[in-house]
Design an enzyme around this catalytic site. Sequence first.
Site, PDB file in Angstrom:
ATOM      1  N   SER A 160       0.836  -1.204   0.000  1.00  0.00           N
ATOM      2  CA  SER A 160       0.000   0.000   0.000  1.00  0.00           C
ATOM      3  C   SER A 160       0.865   1.245   0.000  1.00  0.00           C
ATOM      4  O   SER A 160       1.962   1.256   0.553  1.00  0.00           O
ATOM      5  CB  SER A 160      -0.888   0.026   1.241  1.00  0.00           C
TER       6      SER A 160
HETATM    7  N1  SAH Z   1      -0.868  -4.496   4.281  1.00  0.00           N
HETATM    8  C1  SAH Z   1      -0.107  -4.553   3.053  1.00  0.00           C
HETATM    9  C2  SAH Z   1      -0.984  -4.443   1.840  1.00  0.00           C
HETATM   10  C3  SAH Z   1      -1.231  -5.778   1.235  1.00  0.00           C
HETATM   11  S1  SAH Z   1      -2.232  -5.816  -0.212  1.00  0.00           S
HETATM   12  C4  SAH Z   1       0.975  -3.489   3.068  1.00  0.00           C
HETATM   13  O1  SAH Z   1       1.530  -3.231   4.087  1.00  0.00           O
HETATM   14  O2  SAH Z   1       1.323  -2.944   2.041  1.00  0.00           O
HETATM   15  C5  SAH Z   1      -3.597  -6.755   0.394  1.00  0.00           C
HETATM   16  C6  SAH Z   1      -3.330  -8.177   0.777  1.00  0.00           C
HETATM   17  O3  SAH Z   1      -4.570  -8.733   1.200  1.00  0.00           O
HETATM   18  C7  SAH Z   1      -2.835  -9.080  -0.360  1.00  0.00           C
HETATM   19  O4  SAH Z   1      -1.600  -9.624  -0.008  1.00  0.00           O
HETATM   20  C8  SAH Z   1      -3.915 -10.143  -0.479  1.00  0.00           C
HETATM   21  O5  SAH Z   1      -3.415 -11.432  -0.762  1.00  0.00           O
HETATM   22  C9  SAH Z   1      -4.549 -10.102   0.913  1.00  0.00           C
HETATM   23  N2  SAH Z   1      -5.894 -10.650   1.020  1.00  0.00           N
HETATM   24  C10 SAH Z   1      -6.943 -10.527   0.153  1.00  0.00           C
HETATM   25  N3  SAH Z   1      -8.019 -11.181   0.633  1.00  0.00           N
HETATM   26  C11 SAH Z   1      -7.661 -11.731   1.837  1.00  0.00           C
HETATM   27  C12 SAH Z   1      -8.327 -12.537   2.800  1.00  0.00           C
HETATM   28  N4  SAH Z   1      -9.605 -12.938   2.665  1.00  0.00           N
HETATM   29  N5  SAH Z   1      -7.647 -12.904   3.911  1.00  0.00           N
HETATM   30  C13 SAH Z   1      -6.352 -12.545   4.082  1.00  0.00           C
HETATM   31  N6  SAH Z   1      -5.661 -11.787   3.210  1.00  0.00           N
HETATM   32  C14 SAH Z   1      -6.301 -11.386   2.085  1.00  0.00           C
END
Ligand code: SAH
Length: 222
Positions: A69
């Site tokens: 993000s």
């Molecule tokens: N928090 C991260 C952003 C990750 S992007 C940062 O620091 O940048 C969002 C993430 O959510 C992805 O890795 C995706 O695989 C995960 N995701 C999507 N649906 C999910 C679910 N139902 N349970 C757990 N993770 C999920």
Amino acid sequence: MSSRLSGIGMTSERTRTRMVERLRQQGIGDEAVLSVMQSVPRHIFVDEALASRAYEDSALPIGHGQTISQPYVVARMAELLRQGANLSRGGGRVLEVGTGCGYQAAVLARMFSEVYSVERIGELQSRARKAARELRLLNLRFKHADGMQGLAEAAPFDGITVAAAGMRVPPALLEQLAVGGRLVMPVGSNDQVLRVIDRTADGFHEQTLDAVRFVPLLAGIE
Ligand code: SAH
């Protein structure tokens, strides 16, 4: 890995200062959030090839079609969480759904007492675990699971943050929110907004805030 912490050294310190100045200009006013964002090295969470771009205000690819993000979004969500009734006093137990590369989890771990981060893609989470170990974040625990189910074994939570957008807030997450707890989550598909839900003794109170852009929340694990 340890060379990545010391390697970019001063440069990353200075680019981080610029990132924090930018966050301030963008309206992040919570000094605790700004000081944590100053302290967490962001470049160790992205591929070495992208490390020089780690402090730009953009989302970067982390593999498996997912992104880290953008700093503003991480700061904004952390700031909103810290305004929740139970978390404004400091301490607190927080659940993050969507570990991705682990950057936001690390930021949260430097801000709250206990942080649990759930990710559905196993390989992404193993990388996040390594980075967290490097930063010695002992109050941060990971679980490879579908975060739409929350994390019953560690509930209730004073804060829940979801880093992927769903069409609605999963009911399990609302159930696992403590009284005095706050949930922050992007809702929608093409047009997404940040939704903030506070749980009080008499129920759930909802607010809709900024327009945002997140990857989709998906069911099941891989
Ligand atoms: N928090 C991260 C952003 C990750 S992007 C940062 O620091 O940048 C969002 C993430 O959510 C992805 O890795 C995706 O695989 C995960 N995701 C999507 N649906 C999910 C679910 N139902 N349970 C757990 N993770 C999920």
